[in-house]
Design an enzyme around this catalytic site. Structure first.
Site, mmCIF file in Angstrom:
data_model
loop_
_atom_site.group_PDB
_atom_site.id
_atom_site.type_symbol
_atom_site.label_atom_id
_atom_site.label_comp_id
_atom_site.label_asym_id
_atom_site.label_seq_id
_atom_site.Cartn_x
_atom_site.Cartn_y
_atom_site.Cartn_z
ATOM 1 N N LYS A 52 -15.279 -43.910 -20.837
ATOM 2 C CA LYS A 52 -16.180 -44.599 -19.909
ATOM 3 C C LYS A 52 -16.754 -45.866 -20.552
ATOM 4 O O LYS A 52 -16.780 -46.931 -19.953
ATOM 5 C CB LYS A 52 -17.309 -43.647 -19.471
ATOM 6 C CG LYS A 52 -16.799 -42.548 -18.553
ATOM 7 C CD LYS A 52 -17.830 -41.473 -18.249
ATOM 8 C CE LYS A 52 -17.142 -40.361 -17.438
ATOM 9 N NZ LYS A 52 -18.078 -39.345 -16.948
ATOM 10 N N GLN A 96 -23.575 -36.932 -19.067
ATOM 11 C CA GLN A 96 -22.288 -36.224 -19.040
ATOM 12 C C GLN A 96 -22.508 -34.716 -18.901
ATOM 13 O O GLN A 96 -23.321 -34.136 -19.625
ATOM 14 C CB GLN A 96 -21.495 -36.554 -20.314
ATOM 15 C CG GLN A 96 -20.068 -36.030 -20.322
ATOM 16 C CD GLN A 96 -19.151 -36.728 -19.321
ATOM 17 O OE1 GLN A 96 -19.415 -37.830 -18.852
ATOM 18 N NE2 GLN A 96 -18.052 -36.088 -18.980
ATOM 19 N N ASP A 119 -23.389 -41.496 -10.779
ATOM 20 C CA ASP A 119 -22.561 -40.341 -10.421
ATOM 21 C C ASP A 119 -22.693 -39.976 -8.941
ATOM 22 O O ASP A 119 -21.850 -39.244 -8.412
ATOM 23 C CB ASP A 119 -23.009 -39.110 -11.238
ATOM 24 C CG ASP A 119 -22.239 -38.948 -12.539
ATOM 25 O OD1 ASP A 119 -21.049 -39.285 -12.568
ATOM 26 O OD2 ASP A 119 -22.838 -38.455 -13.519
HETATM 27 N N1 L34 Z 1 -21.943 -36.601 -15.212
HETATM 28 N N2 L34 Z 1 -20.097 -35.427 -15.895
HETATM 29 C C1 L34 Z 1 -20.627 -36.418 -15.177
HETATM 30 N N3 L34 Z 1 -19.870 -37.256 -14.419
HETATM 31 C C2 L34 Z 1 -18.532 -37.106 -14.368
HETATM 32 O O1 L34 Z 1 -17.812 -37.895 -13.578
HETATM 33 C C3 L34 Z 1 -17.939 -36.098 -15.125
HETATM 34 N N4 L34 Z 1 -16.572 -35.899 -15.191
HETATM 35 C C4 L34 Z 1 -16.073 -34.529 -15.286
HETATM 36 C C5 L34 Z 1 -16.788 -33.853 -16.447
HETATM 37 N N5 L34 Z 1 -18.191 -34.190 -16.519
HETATM 38 C C6 L34 Z 1 -18.750 -35.238 -15.878
HETATM 39 C C7 L34 Z 1 -15.680 -36.735 -15.744
HETATM 40 O O2 L34 Z 1 -15.931 -37.891 -16.018
HETATM 41 C C8 L34 Z 1 -14.608 -34.742 -15.557
HETATM 42 N N6 L34 Z 1 -14.485 -36.137 -15.915
HETATM 43 C C9 L34 Z 1 -13.305 -36.732 -16.388
HETATM 44 C C10 L34 Z 1 -13.151 -38.096 -16.511
HETATM 45 C C11 L34 Z 1 -11.974 -38.661 -16.989
HETATM 46 C C12 L34 Z 1 -10.931 -37.879 -17.340
HETATM 47 C C13 L34 Z 1 -11.054 -36.518 -17.233
HETATM 48 C C14 L34 Z 1 -12.233 -35.951 -16.756
HETATM 49 C C15 L34 Z 1 -9.693 -38.516 -17.863
HETATM 50 O O3 L34 Z 1 -9.678 -39.667 -18.161
HETATM 51 N N7 L34 Z 1 -8.591 -37.766 -18.019
HETATM 52 C C16 L34 Z 1 -7.331 -38.271 -18.499
HETATM 53 C C17 L34 Z 1 -6.807 -37.500 -19.692
HETATM 54 C C18 L34 Z 1 -7.867 -36.910 -20.565
HETATM 55 C C19 L34 Z 1 -7.318 -36.111 -21.721
HETATM 56 O O4 L34 Z 1 -6.238 -36.434 -22.221
HETATM 57 O O5 L34 Z 1 -8.007 -35.161 -22.101
HETATM 58 C C20 L34 Z 1 -6.294 -38.136 -17.398
HETATM 59 O O6 L34 Z 1 -5.319 -38.861 -17.440
HETATM 60 O O7 L34 Z 1 -6.465 -37.261 -16.551
#
Ligand code: L34
Length: 284
Positions: A52, A96, A119
Protein backbone atom coordinates in the site's frame (compact mmCIF):
# COMPACT_ATOMS: atom_id res chain seq x y z
CA UNK A 1 -12.20 -18.33 -21.24
CA UNK A 2 -10.66 -14.92 -20.62
CA UNK A 3 -8.53 -13.99 -17.63
CA UNK A 4 -9.38 -10.77 -15.81
CA UNK A 5 -5.95 -9.55 -14.80
CA UNK A 6 -6.23 -7.33 -11.75
CA UNK A 7 -2.55 -6.69 -12.13
CA UNK A 8 -2.88 -5.25 -15.65
CA UNK A 9 -6.06 -3.35 -14.90
CA UNK A 10 -4.37 -1.92 -11.80
CA UNK A 11 -1.34 -0.80 -13.78
CA UNK A 12 -3.59 1.11 -16.16
CA UNK A 13 -5.64 2.74 -13.40
CA UNK A 14 -2.57 3.64 -11.36
CA UNK A 15 -1.05 5.32 -14.42
CA UNK A 16 -4.19 7.42 -14.80
CA UNK A 17 -4.05 8.40 -11.14
CA UNK A 18 -0.34 9.23 -11.36
CA UNK A 19 -1.16 11.62 -14.18
CA UNK A 20 -3.78 13.29 -11.99
CA UNK A 21 -1.63 13.99 -8.92
CA UNK A 22 0.48 16.90 -10.24
CA UNK A 23 -2.61 18.97 -11.05
CA UNK A 24 -4.07 18.18 -7.62
CA UNK A 25 -0.83 19.30 -6.04
CA UNK A 26 -0.88 22.48 -8.06
CA UNK A 27 -4.47 23.19 -7.11
CA UNK A 28 -4.25 22.45 -3.40
CA UNK A 29 -0.58 23.04 -2.61
CA UNK A 30 0.33 19.53 -1.54
CA UNK A 31 0.03 15.86 -2.45
CA UNK A 32 -2.58 13.52 -0.95
CA UNK A 33 -1.31 11.57 2.08
CA UNK A 34 -2.19 8.05 3.13
CA UNK A 35 -1.33 6.98 6.68
CA UNK A 36 -1.41 3.26 7.46
CA UNK A 37 -1.32 1.81 10.97
CA UNK A 38 -0.06 -1.72 11.48
CA UNK A 39 -0.26 -3.34 14.91
CA UNK A 40 1.81 -6.46 15.45
CA UNK A 41 3.92 -8.58 13.14
CA UNK A 42 1.56 -10.68 11.03
CA UNK A 43 3.71 -11.37 7.93
CA UNK A 44 0.79 -11.19 5.48
CA UNK A 45 -0.34 -7.86 6.95
CA UNK A 46 3.23 -6.55 6.81
CA UNK A 47 3.42 -7.43 3.14
CA UNK A 48 0.02 -5.85 2.29
CA UNK A 49 0.92 -2.68 4.19
CA UNK A 50 4.24 -2.44 2.35
CA UNK A 51 2.38 -2.79 -0.97
CA UNK A 52 0.00 0.00 0.00
CA UNK A 53 2.77 2.42 0.96
CA UNK A 54 4.73 1.54 -2.17
CA UNK A 55 1.73 2.07 -4.43
CA UNK A 56 0.95 5.44 -2.86
CA UNK A 57 4.48 6.72 -3.41
CA UNK A 58 4.64 5.23 -6.92
CA UNK A 59 1.65 7.26 -8.08
CA UNK A 60 3.04 10.43 -6.48
CA UNK A 61 1.21 10.63 -3.16
CA UNK A 62 2.92 10.67 0.22
CA UNK A 63 2.57 7.78 2.59
CA UNK A 64 3.36 7.20 6.24
CA UNK A 65 3.27 3.88 8.01
CA UNK A 66 3.01 3.71 11.78
CA UNK A 67 4.10 0.33 13.11
CA UNK A 68 3.05 -0.49 16.65
CA UNK A 69 4.02 -3.49 18.78
CA UNK A 70 1.60 -6.38 19.30
CA UNK A 71 1.08 -5.39 22.97
CA UNK A 72 -0.16 -1.89 22.11
CA UNK A 73 -3.25 -1.15 24.17
CA UNK A 74 -6.58 -0.21 22.66
CA UNK A 75 -6.35 3.17 24.41
CA UNK A 76 -2.96 3.88 22.83
CA UNK A 77 -4.27 3.01 19.37
CA UNK A 78 -7.36 5.20 19.87
CA UNK A 79 -5.12 8.05 20.99
CA UNK A 80 -3.00 7.75 17.83
CA UNK A 81 -6.14 7.76 15.67
CA UNK A 82 -7.45 10.86 17.45
CA UNK A 83 -4.15 12.58 16.71
CA UNK A 84 -4.25 11.60 13.01
CA UNK A 85 -7.89 12.71 12.76
CA UNK A 86 -6.77 16.18 13.83
CA UNK A 87 -3.69 16.25 11.61
CA UNK A 88 -4.51 18.37 8.60
CA UNK A 89 -1.71 16.81 6.56
CA UNK A 90 -3.31 13.34 6.77
CA UNK A 91 -6.03 12.60 4.21
CA UNK A 92 -6.56 8.89 4.66
CA UNK A 93 -6.23 6.69 7.74
CA UNK A 94 -6.14 2.92 7.36
CA UNK A 95 -5.80 0.52 10.28
CA UNK A 96 -4.72 -2.81 8.83
CA UNK A 97 -6.93 -5.70 9.95
CA UNK A 98 -6.96 -8.08 11.71
CA UNK A 99 -5.99 -6.42 14.99
CA UNK A 100 -4.62 -8.32 18.00
CA UNK A 101 -7.42 -10.01 19.97
CA UNK A 102 -7.26 -7.61 22.92
CA UNK A 103 -8.29 -4.69 20.69
CA UNK A 104 -11.93 -4.15 19.70
CA UNK A 105 -11.93 -3.63 15.91
CA UNK A 106 -15.36 -1.99 15.87
CA UNK A 107 -14.25 0.58 18.42
CA UNK A 108 -11.15 1.36 16.38
CA UNK A 109 -13.07 1.75 13.12
CA UNK A 110 -15.61 3.99 14.87
CA UNK A 111 -12.77 6.21 16.06
CA UNK A 112 -11.51 7.02 12.56
CA UNK A 113 -12.92 10.25 11.18
CA UNK A 114 -15.42 9.12 8.51
CA UNK A 115 -13.93 11.70 6.17
CA UNK A 116 -10.52 9.99 6.40
CA UNK A 117 -11.90 6.45 6.38
CA UNK A 118 -10.27 5.28 3.13
CA UNK A 119 -11.47 1.71 3.80
CA UNK A 120 -15.11 2.77 3.88
CA UNK A 121 -15.62 0.70 7.03
CA UNK A 122 -16.93 3.46 9.34
CA UNK A 123 -20.65 3.07 10.21
CA UNK A 124 -21.29 6.48 8.65
CA UNK A 125 -19.90 5.31 5.30
CA UNK A 126 -21.66 1.94 5.56
CA UNK A 127 -24.97 3.69 6.22
CA UNK A 128 -24.41 6.10 3.34
CA UNK A 129 -23.60 3.20 0.99
CA UNK A 130 -26.84 1.39 1.87
CA UNK A 131 -28.88 4.59 1.64
CA UNK A 132 -27.45 5.34 -1.80
CA UNK A 133 -25.76 8.52 -0.61
CA UNK A 134 -22.27 9.76 -1.50
CA UNK A 135 -19.74 7.75 0.51
CA UNK A 136 -16.39 6.06 0.51
CA UNK A 137 -16.88 2.65 -1.07
CA UNK A 138 -14.82 -0.21 0.44
CA UNK A 139 -11.76 -1.02 -1.67
CA UNK A 140 -12.21 -4.73 -2.38
CA UNK A 141 -15.89 -4.50 -3.44
CA UNK A 142 -15.11 -1.45 -5.56
CA UNK A 143 -12.28 -3.37 -7.23
CA UNK A 144 -14.60 -6.31 -7.95
CA UNK A 145 -17.04 -4.03 -9.81
CA UNK A 146 -14.21 -2.48 -11.85
CA UNK A 147 -13.06 -5.97 -12.79
CA UNK A 148 -16.53 -7.07 -13.86
CA UNK A 149 -17.02 -3.89 -15.87
CA UNK A 150 -13.64 -4.35 -17.54
CA UNK A 151 -15.03 -7.45 -19.29
CA UNK A 152 -17.64 -5.45 -21.16
CA UNK A 153 -20.29 -7.88 -19.93
CA UNK A 154 -23.18 -5.75 -18.70
CA UNK A 155 -24.32 -6.10 -15.08
CA UNK A 156 -27.87 -4.75 -15.44
CA UNK A 157 -30.51 -7.48 -15.51
CA UNK A 158 -28.00 -10.26 -14.80
CA UNK A 159 -28.18 -12.79 -12.01
CA UNK A 160 -25.33 -12.16 -9.59
CA UNK A 161 -24.47 -14.52 -6.76
CA UNK A 162 -22.15 -13.42 -3.97
CA UNK A 163 -20.83 -16.25 -1.82
CA UNK A 164 -19.91 -14.76 1.56
CA UNK A 165 -21.59 -12.19 3.77
CA UNK A 166 -18.80 -10.29 5.51
CA UNK A 167 -19.10 -6.60 6.24
CA UNK A 168 -15.87 -6.01 4.35
CA UNK A 169 -16.67 -7.81 1.07
CA UNK A 170 -19.86 -9.88 0.77
CA UNK A 171 -22.43 -7.37 1.93
CA UNK A 172 -20.99 -4.26 0.23
CA UNK A 173 -20.28 -6.03 -3.09
CA UNK A 174 -23.90 -7.26 -3.12
CA UNK A 175 -25.11 -3.69 -2.62
CA UNK A 176 -22.87 -2.40 -5.43
CA UNK A 177 -24.17 -5.11 -7.79
CA UNK A 178 -27.73 -4.16 -6.81
CA UNK A 179 -26.93 -0.53 -7.61
CA UNK A 180 -25.84 -1.70 -11.07
CA UNK A 181 -29.26 -3.37 -11.46
CA UNK A 182 -28.21 -6.99 -11.09
CA UNK A 183 -30.58 -9.44 -9.42
CA UNK A 184 -28.49 -10.35 -6.40
CA UNK A 185 -28.38 -13.44 -4.21
CA UNK A 186 -26.15 -13.61 -1.15
CA UNK A 187 -25.17 -17.21 -0.46
CA UNK A 188 -22.99 -18.42 2.40
CA UNK A 189 -21.67 -21.38 4.34
CA UNK A 190 -25.20 -22.37 5.44
CA UNK A 191 -26.77 -22.15 1.98
CA UNK A 192 -28.47 -25.43 1.04
CA UNK A 193 -27.23 -26.89 -2.25
CA UNK A 194 -24.76 -24.08 -2.88
CA UNK A 195 -23.88 -25.48 -6.31
CA UNK A 196 -27.48 -25.18 -7.51
CA UNK A 197 -27.43 -21.51 -6.47
CA UNK A 198 -24.03 -20.63 -7.96
CA UNK A 199 -24.84 -22.43 -11.25
CA UNK A 200 -27.56 -19.82 -11.83
CA UNK A 201 -25.03 -16.98 -11.62
CA UNK A 202 -24.11 -14.92 -14.68
CA UNK A 203 -21.78 -13.10 -12.29
CA UNK A 204 -20.25 -15.06 -9.43
CA UNK A 205 -18.26 -13.38 -6.65
CA UNK A 206 -16.54 -15.78 -4.27
CA UNK A 207 -15.68 -14.22 -0.91
CA UNK A 208 -16.02 -16.97 1.67
CA UNK A 209 -12.42 -17.48 2.71
CA UNK A 210 -12.45 -21.22 2.04
CA UNK A 211 -9.67 -22.39 -0.26
CA UNK A 212 -10.78 -23.86 -3.60
CA UNK A 213 -14.41 -24.14 -2.49
CA UNK A 214 -15.99 -23.14 -5.81
CA UNK A 215 -15.31 -25.87 -8.34
CA UNK A 216 -16.01 -25.93 -12.07
CA UNK A 217 -19.24 -27.93 -11.67
CA UNK A 218 -20.63 -25.01 -9.61
CA UNK A 219 -20.05 -22.44 -12.37
CA UNK A 220 -22.54 -21.53 -15.12
CA UNK A 221 -20.91 -21.85 -18.55
CA UNK A 222 -19.77 -18.41 -19.72
CA UNK A 223 -20.14 -16.76 -16.30
CA UNK A 224 -17.96 -13.91 -15.01
CA UNK A 225 -16.15 -15.29 -11.95
CA UNK A 226 -14.43 -12.97 -9.44
CA UNK A 227 -12.29 -14.70 -6.82
CA UNK A 228 -11.82 -12.58 -3.69
CA UNK A 229 -10.23 -15.35 -1.62
CA UNK A 230 -6.58 -15.17 -0.64
CA UNK A 231 -5.65 -18.41 1.15
CA UNK A 232 -2.20 -19.68 1.94
CA UNK A 233 -2.11 -23.50 1.75
CA UNK A 234 0.16 -25.63 3.93
CA UNK A 235 2.51 -26.17 1.00
CA UNK A 236 2.90 -22.39 0.75
CA UNK A 237 0.76 -22.06 -2.38
CA UNK A 238 -1.49 -18.98 -2.55
CA UNK A 239 -4.97 -19.92 -3.80
CA UNK A 240 -8.39 -18.32 -4.01
CA UNK A 241 -11.85 -19.51 -3.00
CA UNK A 242 -12.26 -20.71 -6.57
CA UNK A 243 -10.60 -23.83 -7.92
CA UNK A 244 -9.15 -22.04 -10.94
CA UNK A 245 -8.15 -25.22 -12.71
CA UNK A 246 -11.66 -26.67 -12.91
CA UNK A 247 -13.54 -23.35 -13.06
CA UNK A 248 -11.52 -21.60 -15.78
CA UNK A 249 -12.57 -23.90 -18.66
CA UNK A 250 -16.25 -23.31 -17.76
CA UNK A 251 -16.16 -19.57 -17.04
CA UNK A 252 -16.37 -16.84 -19.70
CA UNK A 253 -14.13 -14.58 -17.64
CA UNK A 254 -12.27 -15.41 -14.45
CA UNK A 255 -9.92 -13.55 -12.13
CA UNK A 256 -6.76 -15.32 -10.92
CA UNK A 257 -5.14 -15.47 -7.46
CA UNK A 258 -2.61 -13.95 -7.12
CA UNK A 259 -2.83 -11.10 -9.62
CA UNK A 260 -6.59 -10.59 -9.38
CA UNK A 261 -8.57 -8.84 -6.68
CA UNK A 262 -5.53 -8.23 -4.39
CA UNK A 263 -3.82 -5.61 -6.55
CA UNK A 264 -7.21 -4.04 -7.36
CA UNK A 265 -7.91 -3.59 -3.63
CA UNK A 266 -4.74 -1.55 -3.36
CA UNK A 267 -5.57 0.42 -6.50
CA UNK A 268 -9.01 1.31 -5.14
CA UNK A 269 -7.36 2.39 -1.89
CA UNK A 270 -5.38 4.90 -3.93
CA UNK A 271 -8.61 6.14 -5.52
CA UNK A 272 -10.27 6.49 -2.13
CA UNK A 273 -7.31 8.42 -0.75
CA UNK A 274 -7.55 10.88 -3.63
CA UNK A 275 -11.30 11.14 -3.03
CA UNK A 276 -10.81 11.89 0.68
CA UNK A 277 -8.13 14.45 -0.14
CA UNK A 278 -10.29 16.26 -2.69
CA UNK A 279 -13.39 16.22 -0.50
CA UNK A 280 -11.56 17.69 2.48
CA UNK A 281 -9.78 20.29 0.35
CA UNK A 282 -13.02 21.37 -1.31
CA UNK A 283 -14.76 21.73 2.05
CA UNK A 284 -12.11 24.02 3.47
N1 L34 B 1 -8.08 -2.23 7.00
N2 L34 B 1 -7.42 -4.35 6.45
C1 L34 B 1 -7.89 -3.16 6.07
N3 L34 B 1 -8.17 -2.85 4.78
C2 L34 B 1 -7.98 -3.77 3.81
O1 L34 B 1 -8.31 -3.48 2.56
C3 L34 B 1 -7.47 -5.02 4.15
N4 L34 B 1 -7.18 -6.01 3.23
C4 L34 B 1 -7.42 -7.40 3.60
C5 L34 B 1 -6.71 -7.65 4.93
N5 L34 B 1 -6.83 -6.55 5.85
C6 L34 B 1 -7.21 -5.31 5.50
C7 L34 B 1 -6.22 -5.96 2.30
O2 L34 B 1 -5.65 -4.93 1.98
C8 L34 B 1 -6.79 -8.15 2.46
N6 L34 B 1 -5.99 -7.17 1.75
C9 L34 B 1 -5.12 -7.47 0.70
C10 L34 B 1 -4.55 -6.51 -0.10
C11 L34 B 1 -3.68 -6.83 -1.13
C12 L34 B 1 -3.38 -8.12 -1.40
C13 L34 B 1 -3.93 -9.11 -0.62
C14 L34 B 1 -4.80 -8.78 0.42
C15 L34 B 1 -2.43 -8.43 -2.50
O3 L34 B 1 -1.79 -7.57 -3.02
N7 L34 B 1 -2.29 -9.71 -2.90
C16 L34 B 1 -1.42 -10.13 -3.97
C17 L34 B 1 -0.45 -11.21 -3.54
C18 L34 B 1 -0.05 -11.15 -2.10
C19 L34 B 1 0.89 -12.26 -1.69
O4 L34 B 1 1.68 -12.72 -2.51
O5 L34 B 1 0.79 -12.64 -0.52
C20 L34 B 1 -2.26 -10.71 -5.09
O6 L34 B 1 -1.79 -10.74 -6.21
O7 L34 B 1 -3.36 -11.19 -4.79
Amino acid sequence: MNIISGKELSARLREEMAAQIPSLEEKYGRKPNLTVILVGENPASQSYVRSKAKAAVAIGMTSSTVTLPEQTSEAELLELIAKLNEDDAVDGILVQLPLPKHIDEDKVIDAISYEKDVDGFHPMNVAALWLGQPCIVPCTPKGCIEMIESTGVGIAGKKAVVVGRSNIVGKPVAKLLLDKNATVTIAHSRTADLGAVTREADILVAAVGRPLMITGDMVKPGAVVIDVGINRLEDGRLVGDVDFESAAPVAGYISPVPGGVGPMTITMLMKNTIQCFETRMQNK
